[in-house]
Write a protein that holds these residues in place. Structure first.
Motif, PDB file in Angstrom:
ATOM      1  N   ASN A 135       0.813  -1.215   0.000  1.00  0.00           N
ATOM      2  CA  ASN A 135       0.000   0.000   0.000  1.00  0.00           C
ATOM      3  C   ASN A 135       0.846   1.265   0.000  1.00  0.00           C
ATOM      4  OD1 ASN A 135      -2.563  -1.034  -0.092  1.00  0.00           O
ATOM      5  ND2 ASN A 135      -2.677  -1.337   2.125  1.00  0.00           N
ATOM      6  N   SER A 416      -3.248   2.164   7.024  1.00  0.00           N
ATOM      7  CA  SER A 416      -3.993   3.028   6.109  1.00  0.00           C
ATOM      8  C   SER A 416      -4.493   4.251   6.858  1.00  0.00           C
ATOM      9  CB  SER A 416      -5.182   2.278   5.492  1.00  0.00           C
ATOM     10  OG  SER A 416      -4.751   1.205   4.688  1.00  0.00           O
ATOM     11  N   ASP A 680      -6.655   3.311   1.739  1.00  0.00           N
ATOM     12  CA  ASP A 680      -6.894   1.918   1.376  1.00  0.00           C
ATOM     13  C   ASP A 680      -7.685   1.922   0.068  1.00  0.00           C
ATOM     14  OD1 ASP A 680      -7.414  -0.752   1.165  1.00  0.00           O
ATOM     15  OD2 ASP A 680      -8.972  -0.776   2.705  1.00  0.00           O
ATOM     16  N   THR A 682      -8.600  -0.630  -1.904  1.00  0.00           N
ATOM     17  CA  THR A 682      -9.141  -1.929  -2.296  1.00  0.00           C
ATOM     18  C   THR A 682     -10.442  -1.807  -3.077  1.00  0.00           C
ATOM     19  OG1 THR A 682      -8.176  -2.836  -0.273  1.00  0.00           O
ATOM     20  CG2 THR A 682      -9.752  -4.210  -1.445  1.00  0.00           C
TER      21      THR A 682
END
Length: 747
Positions: A135, A416, A680, A682
């Motif tokens: 990340n 995050s 984050d 995702t």
């Protein structure tokens, strides 16, 4: 007409290269066609997919000296042009393989000029990657050695090829022209573009241009500005099916007189679509009777094209919103790999994607099940989807899968950026009463403080034929509001306020006391306009600013101070390794943009001297010191002399693609460098039009808006250290002003 593979020569049957030496261009063209039929037949006997022309091109052009290949390109294209558009070669069983000689050469030349770059890793690179988090936006990628094409195209070569490429008819969806633009001018040299623009103008005037390149160049920011007459719009209408986006792009930044002429052309086209006599009399006289695309344009086709275009320009949906089948299949392949192989996607995300694809394109059910079983080896998932009936699957209301993460959206995620404790709630707004409550919260803050700062963002789904905003996120100090743009409760009309959501959006974006902070919000505005075309505030919003530009402005001011290094070290430790130009380029879009990823791979490879004017090989001239220099050396000296007084020959910075400057990637990196943690990401490519949203989607959407508020607070502290008022930093930004739709009239 399709050629079969029975006419193959011995050399191609054995896999050897075509006997290119001592051949005329016509003879070589025949061998190329035979090789293509042979290779494409073998390819489809073994596998399915898209045939790659690079190997065929290498087999043909590698045996030839590079300096001769340039002239051979032109000679072969001239031979192919005489063959006509009715002769197609390939495999009858696979219609996609049937192409003309000109199309075949175009694909071969482009693929041959675009050489692949291979990552060159060293041990230190690999060690750094192993230690860094996935990340971490500062994680370094393997170094790539920028390749250069085997055959260097000089300016005359590029111009000759450009002129011939304009005459090649392709399917309208073909995207090869983005690659053509690059291979003909890898350094984005302004002088080369100017010469090409003259060729383009001449081709338009003489009618020697086909629809696909015409549409591409009408959309292109560099070439379109060389189009002085609106009449090209009529020419495009009579050659193919224009899209509203092309027309709007073409008239953007034009004078009111130019736009008025375009409206009149469209009005006349509507009349011509209903009258055969007018249709024939209005046909552009510069398009010859034997133009391949003129013969395909009947009155019936013209009427269908114009009707759909005009409805789209007026904001009426002219066709279904169903996802393109090819794009749907590609998305399934890509994101199933991210789920099962790369582990960067969750099963609940893939579940949403498969559901939305099957609910729109039920015929893909067999493909999805076979892919899950044979490629992903997930037999349970394949069995699950095999029992589903696409006809009964709702396109928006998607039930939660068994694997969905049922978590509190305010939950902290390790490594995050997370919400501060002052955030009390995330509110999903679907009712008129709730929308009224949002406006009350904002007005109360204005009454108390004189203004209110709001972090804003929008999300939309990519899995539709036409994308449009699905949610609008507004972040204040203690809460985030996610407004469901697709809520049916907002669709009601009344004489006082009209559409309830449009009334709120109009009020919100036109209120000067609401300080709206976004990040590269232009695309978000475009997606919002797709839903609310008549909302004038979305075209000229008040008090809307970009946090990325704020950061760049403050960085520039910091760099100019003697104690700038100390301030950066105290406030932003993560900025130590970044210089101002690097950060500026990352957070502010470059001047010249293009969405072709190939450009980035090869744009930096070309040396400026490689793309100057070519002189004859036997040319030479006596220099001042009496030595003889050949034409190439003389050209290099000339370029150096010109560059001292004029920078137009210098290589320009390569264009950047949306893939490298997407809002989320830039925003995550900005958060990491300013706030110490990345976002984050995702849920970045989620199905945003599904209802209800999953908890992780809600968290992602809320954080996208709230992180901008956190960045604003940090920038306010930064400005205070510099003794600069934030109001002055914001006022330095140029207000956003977009052109109204061509056919849009506001009351």
């Amino acid at each position: 007409m399709a050629a079969s593979s029975s006419a193959m020569s011995t050399s191609t049957e054995t896999g050897e290269g075509p006997p290119t030496s001592a051949m005329s261009a016509k003879e070589l063209m025949d061998v190329i066609v035979e090789s293509y039929v042979h290779d494409v037949t073998n390819f489809y006997e073994r596998e399915r997919g898209r045939f790659v022309y690079r190997e065929l091109a290498k087999k043909v052009f590698d045996p030839i000296q590079p300096e001769k290949v340039r002239d051979l390109y032109v000679a072969l294209l001239d031979v192919a042009a005489r063959d006509g558009p009715n002769f197609r070669y390939g495999i009858q069983e696979f219609p996609a393989t049937l192409i003309t000689k000109s199309e075949l050469l175009l694909n071969m030349i482009v693929s041959y000029q675009l050489m692949e770059s291979k990552p060159i890793e060293d041990k230190s690179d690999k060690e750094r990657q192993d230690k860094s988090s996935s990340n971490d936006p500062k994680r370094k990628k393997p170094n790539k050695k920028p390749p250069s094409p085997r055959v260097v195209l000089w300016i005359p070569d590029s111009c000759e090829l450009f002129e011939r490429f304009l005459r090649i008819s392709l399917i309208p969806e073909h995207r090869i022209w983005k690659q053509i633009k690059f291979i003909l001018n890898p350094t984005s040299d302004r002088k080369i573009f100017e010469r090409m623009a003259v060729i383009f103008e001449n081709a338009v005037e003489s009618g020697a241009i086909c629809f696909t390149p015409l549409v591409f160049l009408m959309n292109d920011s560099i070439f379109s500005k060389h189009i002085k007459s609106p009449s090209i719009l009529r020419q495009a209408l009579y050659l193919g099916k224009l899209k509203a986006t092309t027309v709007e792009s073409f008239v953007m930044h034009r004078s009111q007189e130019f736009r008025a002429e375009c409206r009149e052309i469209l009005r006349q086209a509507e009349l011509a679509s209903q009258d055969l006599v007018k249709f024939e009399s209005d046909y552009p006289k510069n398009i010859s009777l034997d133009h391949v695309e003129r013969r395909q344009m009947t009155l019936r086709v013209f009427r269908e094209n114009v009707n759909e275009l005009m409805k789209s320009l007026r904001g009426e949906l002219t066709s279904d919103q169903l996802i393109n089948v090819s794009w749907a299949a590609a998305a399934i392949k890509k994101y199933s790999a991210k789920t099962y192989n790369e582990k960067t996607w969750k099963e609940e995300q893939l579940y949403d994607l498969i559901w939305t694809v099957l609910s729109q394109r039920g015929k893909l059910k067999k493909f999805v099940c076979e892919h899950l079983e044979k490629v992903c080896h997930d037999y349970g998932a394949a069995h699950y989807w095999s029992r589903m009936y696409p006809a009964s699957m709702d396109k928006k209301h998607i039930p939660f899968s068994a694997s969905v993460s049922k978590v509190d959206p305010l939950i902290d995620i390790p490594d995050s950026l997370n919400f501060p404790k002052e955030v009390e709630s995330i509110n999903f707004v679907t009712l008129e009463q709730q929308l009224h409550g949002v406006s009350e919260v904002l007005q109360e803050s204005i009454r108390s403080n004189g203004h209110v700062v709001v972090g804003i963002d929008a999300e939309w789904s990519a899995y539709l034929a036409y994308s449009r905003a699905s949610i609008l996120q507004l972040a204040v100090r203690n809460a985030v509001f996610i407004i469901d743009i697709e809520s049916k409760d907002f669709e009601g009309q009344n004489q006082t306020t009209g559409n309830k959501l449009e009334w709120f959006v109009q009020w919100f974006f036109s209120h000067e006391k609401i300080i709206k902070i976004g990040f590269q919000f232009n695309e978000d505005l475009s997606q919002l306009r797709a839903v609310m075309r008549k909302c004038s505030a979305l075209y000229e919003p008040k008090s809307l600013y970009c946090i990325g530009k704020v950061v760049v402005d403050l960085l520039e001011k910091t760099e100019m101070r003697a104690d700038g290094g100390k301030i950066k070290e105290e406030l932003f430790p993560n900025l130590d390794n970044g210089t101002f130009p690097e950060i500026s380029n990352e957070f502010v879009p470059p001047e010249y943009l293009d969405d072709d990823e190939e450009f980035l791979a090869y744009g930096a490879a070309a040396e400026p001297s490689e793309f100057g004017n070519r002189t004859g090989a036997d040319e030479s001239v006596e220099s001042k010191d009496g030595e003889r220099t050949d034409g190439k050396e003389r050209e290099k000296k000339k370029e150096k002399e010109i560059s001292k007084s004029d920078d137009t020959n210098k290589p320009r910075r390569p264009m950047e693609s949306p893939a490298q400057r997407t809002i989320q990637k830039g925003l995550s990196s900005l958060c990491f460098q300013i706030l110490g943690h990345a976002l984050d990401k995702t849920e970045q490519c989620s199905v945003w039009n599904r209802r209800p949203l999953r908890p992780l989607q809600i968290r992602y959407a809320a954080m996208d808006a709230y992180c901008i508020l956190m960045l604003y607070d940090k920038c306010a502290e930064w400005a205070s250290r510099l003794n600069v008022g934030m109001e002055h930093v914001l006022d330095a930004q140029t207000p956003i002003k977009a052109h109204l739709p061509l056919l849009q009239e506001f009351p």
